[in-house]
Design a protein around this motif. Sequence first.
Motif, PDB file in Angstrom:
ATOM      1  N   PRO A  84       0.810  -1.224   0.000  1.00  0.00           N
ATOM      2  CA  PRO A  84       0.000   0.000   0.000  1.00  0.00           C
ATOM      3  C   PRO A  84       0.838   1.266   0.000  1.00  0.00           C
ATOM      4  N   GLY A  85       2.068   1.186   0.539  1.00  0.00           N
ATOM      5  CA  GLY A  85       2.956   2.345   0.543  1.00  0.00           C
ATOM      6  C   GLY A  85       3.846   2.432  -0.673  1.00  0.00           C
ATOM      7  N   ASN A  86       3.696   1.467  -1.601  1.00  0.00           N
ATOM      8  CA  ASN A  86       4.411   1.468  -2.879  1.00  0.00           C
ATOM      9  C   ASN A  86       5.928   1.472  -2.703  1.00  0.00           C
ATOM     10  N   VAL A  87       6.644   2.133  -3.599  1.00  0.00           N
ATOM     11  CA  VAL A  87       8.106   2.070  -3.617  1.00  0.00           C
ATOM     12  C   VAL A  87       8.693   2.680  -2.349  1.00  0.00           C
ATOM     13  N   ARG A  88       8.044   3.696  -1.806  1.00  0.00           N
ATOM     14  CA  ARG A  88       8.544   4.312  -0.573  1.00  0.00           C
ATOM     15  C   ARG A  88       8.563   3.287   0.564  1.00  0.00           C
ATOM     16  N   GLU A  89       7.515   2.480   0.669  1.00  0.00           N
ATOM     17  CA  GLU A  89       7.462   1.458   1.720  1.00  0.00           C
ATOM     18  C   GLU A  89       8.550   0.418   1.514  1.00  0.00           C
ATOM     19  N   LEU A  90       8.792   0.018   0.269  1.00  0.00           N
ATOM     20  CA  LEU A  90       9.858  -0.947  -0.006  1.00  0.00           C
ATOM     21  C   LEU A  90      11.210  -0.374   0.389  1.00  0.00           C
ATOM     22  N   GLY A  91      11.451   0.890   0.069  1.00  0.00           N
ATOM     23  CA  GLY A  91      12.715   1.514   0.436  1.00  0.00           C
ATOM     24  C   GLY A  91      12.931   1.533   1.938  1.00  0.00           C
ATOM     25  N   ASN A  92      11.862   1.815   2.696  1.00  0.00           N
ATOM     26  CA  ASN A  92      11.964   1.808   4.156  1.00  0.00           C
ATOM     27  C   ASN A  92      12.268   0.410   4.691  1.00  0.00           C
ATOM     28  N   LEU A  93      11.640  -0.619   4.088  1.00  0.00           N
ATOM     29  CA  LEU A  93      11.887  -1.997   4.523  1.00  0.00           C
ATOM     30  C   LEU A  93      13.337  -2.400   4.276  1.00  0.00           C
ATOM     31  N   ILE A  94      13.862  -2.085   3.102  1.00  0.00           N
ATOM     32  CA  ILE A  94      15.244  -2.465   2.776  1.00  0.00           C
ATOM     33  C   ILE A  94      16.227  -1.740   3.687  1.00  0.00           C
ATOM     34  N   GLU A  95      15.943  -0.488   4.018  1.00  0.00           N
ATOM     35  CA  GLU A  95      16.825   0.234   4.939  1.00  0.00           C
ATOM     36  C   GLU A  95      16.801  -0.420   6.322  1.00  0.00           C
ATOM     37  N   ARG A  96      15.616  -0.843   6.787  1.00  0.00           N
ATOM     38  CA  ARG A  96      15.503  -1.508   8.072  1.00  0.00           C
ATOM     39  C   ARG A  96      16.283  -2.822   8.068  1.00  0.00           C
ATOM     40  N   LEU A  97      16.132  -3.598   6.998  1.00  0.00           N
ATOM     41  CA  LEU A  97      16.842  -4.876   6.912  1.00  0.00           C
ATOM     42  C   LEU A  97      18.349  -4.677   6.814  1.00  0.00           C
ATOM     43  N   SER A  98      18.784  -3.573   6.196  1.00  0.00           N
ATOM     44  CA  SER A  98      20.227  -3.311   6.092  1.00  0.00           C
ATOM     45  C   SER A  98      20.847  -3.054   7.458  1.00  0.00           C
ATOM     46  N   ILE A  99      20.014  -2.647   8.426  1.00  0.00           N
ATOM     47  CA  ILE A  99      20.494  -2.428   9.793  1.00  0.00           C
ATOM     48  C   ILE A  99      20.396  -3.714  10.611  1.00  0.00           C
ATOM     49  N   LEU A 100      19.275  -4.446  10.458  1.00  0.00           N
ATOM     50  CA  LEU A 100      19.055  -5.657  11.248  1.00  0.00           C
ATOM     51  C   LEU A 100      19.840  -6.858  10.729  1.00  0.00           C
ATOM     52  N   CYS A 101      19.978  -6.967   9.415  1.00  0.00           N
ATOM     53  CA  CYS A 101      20.607  -8.155   8.806  1.00  0.00           C
ATOM     54  C   CYS A 101      21.680  -7.735   7.810  1.00  0.00           C
ATOM     55  N   PRO A 102      22.700  -7.009   8.237  1.00  0.00           N
ATOM     56  CA  PRO A 102      23.681  -6.488   7.283  1.00  0.00           C
ATOM     57  C   PRO A 102      24.570  -7.569   6.693  1.00  0.00           C
ATOM     58  N   ASN A 103      24.801  -7.467   5.399  1.00  0.00           N
ATOM     59  CA  ASN A 103      25.801  -8.281   4.702  1.00  0.00           C
ATOM     60  C   ASN A 103      25.595  -9.786   4.861  1.00  0.00           C
ATOM     61  N   ARG A 104      24.358 -10.217   4.816  1.00  0.00           N
ATOM     62  CA  ARG A 104      24.062 -11.648   4.798  1.00  0.00           C
ATOM     63  C   ARG A 104      22.735 -11.861   4.080  1.00  0.00           C
ATOM     64  N   ALA A 105      22.464 -13.109   3.756  1.00  0.00           N
ATOM     65  CA  ALA A 105      21.215 -13.434   3.077  1.00  0.00           C
ATOM     66  C   ALA A 105      20.035 -13.218   4.017  1.00  0.00           C
ATOM     67  N   VAL A 106      19.015 -12.545   3.532  1.00  0.00           N
ATOM     68  CA  VAL A 106      17.809 -12.275   4.312  1.00  0.00           C
ATOM     69  C   VAL A 106      16.741 -13.271   3.904  1.00  0.00           C
ATOM     70  N   ASP A 107      16.324 -14.129   4.841  1.00  0.00           N
ATOM     71  CA  ASP A 107      15.335 -15.156   4.532  1.00  0.00           C
ATOM     72  C   ASP A 107      13.957 -14.722   5.030  1.00  0.00           C
ATOM     73  N   VAL A 108      12.978 -15.589   4.827  1.00  0.00           N
ATOM     74  CA  VAL A 108      11.592 -15.267   5.195  1.00  0.00           C
ATOM     75  C   VAL A 108      11.478 -14.929   6.673  1.00  0.00           C
ATOM     76  N   ALA A 109      12.182 -15.680   7.525  1.00  0.00           N
ATOM     77  CA  ALA A 109      12.079 -15.472   8.972  1.00  0.00           C
ATOM     78  C   ALA A 109      12.585 -14.100   9.395  1.00  0.00           C
ATOM     79  N   ASP A 110      13.423 -13.459   8.592  1.00  0.00           N
ATOM     80  CA  ASP A 110      13.950 -12.136   8.932  1.00  0.00           C
ATOM     81  C   ASP A 110      12.967 -11.019   8.618  1.00  0.00           C
ATOM     82  N   LEU A 111      11.947 -11.315   7.819  1.00  0.00           N
ATOM     83  CA  LEU A 111      10.993 -10.285   7.428  1.00  0.00           C
ATOM     84  C   LEU A 111      10.047  -9.974   8.583  1.00  0.00           C
TER      85      LEU A 111
END
Length: 495
Positions: A344-371
């Motif tokens: 619902p938040g379109n590309v802006r929401e995706l960008g926010n999610l990827i930034e969050r994952l870059s902090i929580l799961c840096p430099n490794r494969a992000v699997d379903v459980a990390d979402l």
Amino acid sequence: MTIQQAVVYDSDTGRAEKVAEVLRELSLEPLLIDHCALMRAMIQTPSNPPALLVGDVADCDWDELGAALREQLSDVPVVAYGSSSVADLLIAAVGPRVRRLTFPLKSAVLGTALRIPAQAAQAEVGEVAMPTGSSSAIRDVTRLIRQVAAHDSSVLILGESGTGKELAARAVHEASPRRQRPFVAINCGAIPAELLESELFGHEKGSFTGAIAARKGRFEIAEGGTLFLDEIGDMSLPMQVKLLRVLQERVFERVGNHTPIRCNVRIIAATHRNLEESIAKGTFREDLFYRLNVFPIEMPALRTRIEDLAMLVRDFSERNVVEGRGRVELTPRALKVLSHYPWPGNVRELGNLIERLSILCPNRAVDVADLPLKYRPAELLAELDLSADLTMPAQSAAESVESELDADEVVDEDREVVSMLTQSDLSEAVVQLPPDGIDLRDHLFTIERNLIQQALNRAGGTVAHAARLLKLRRTTLVEKLRKFHMLNEAAASEL
């Protein structure tokens, strides 16, 4: 752009008259100029931009003419038909959009030259950041941006919030002849109606309470460039009237001053609203809509171009790396799950999610459980047949267990037990999930109590020694003894 008038700038009046005859054959009205003062006055006239044909002139300020043709008159087709020395000076001042023709001019050749300014202007454009994606919807958007960029036509960008409307507006500006001038953005919905006039047109000192100094508005700041009016659909009706006048006459006044100021800006507007519905409701002026809606561009929602998801993830990941955060790499399973999310938040929401994952799961494969849970609902995992083999990464399992427990029931000192249970060499031996499931809180309670009892037995009832065996502080173990009602089993003197 339809050319109605063509300026002939030539000191040779006889030759200029012959050029004027050819222009009339093309249904163009010639305006003959033979002096630099007249040329300067023509440049400052707020009329539709004419075509410019330059012969031989002796008194021309080439820097001034070149600046005007690059900025105020960026859409004007330019033809040089005089001597090669004058043509070289003109090309040096203006750039490659100048067309060289040989006198006497032929109507067919001249007509062709006057109809290709857009393509010539595009030759000067370098790499432009277009919306990311390879879907047909984004390819259409990119094509429209490139087509309209070389013209000064007003652009109206439509689409849901977060679809990248400002990115598209910047791409139009960067691909246009105005790219060397400012790109100024203003959110019309974020500024109170009583202050928006001052923001757009500027104000004089003392024009209202708090105006302690004169200030330029966005129209003046964007002079020669592009003004992006975001959320134009939220603008009040009185401001719509004032904006319409500026768009029609290219003249405005600062608040507190009645001196007209001419402006030369390209207008790009954007909104997430349906303006035709707003017109029917009486909240948006129909005449302003048609003034803005010269060239509409519809930005597609992310859910309608989900095939671009992988490219967008890579793009956002690279941006995070540049900004000093970790790289994000989604596993195919994680990408599959995200492709079923409605965004619902379109590309802006995706960008926010990827930034969050870059902090929580840096430099490794992000699997379903990390979402986050909202992106992987249980019913979706069951539908995709991912719930049965869903495994958590070892390094984040402790955090996942804790997050499922009530915050009030998990204290800081309990984390050692959770960490112990999730160690790779103990997980199989200690945690064997029965077929019917298990009460996790009771199970953890029992295991922790038993381990404390074993430590006390091995330490001969000495609390300090037992704390060392459990890698706990003595005071922490005392609190646990109270929690498990084991005080009577420990030496009273130790407490």
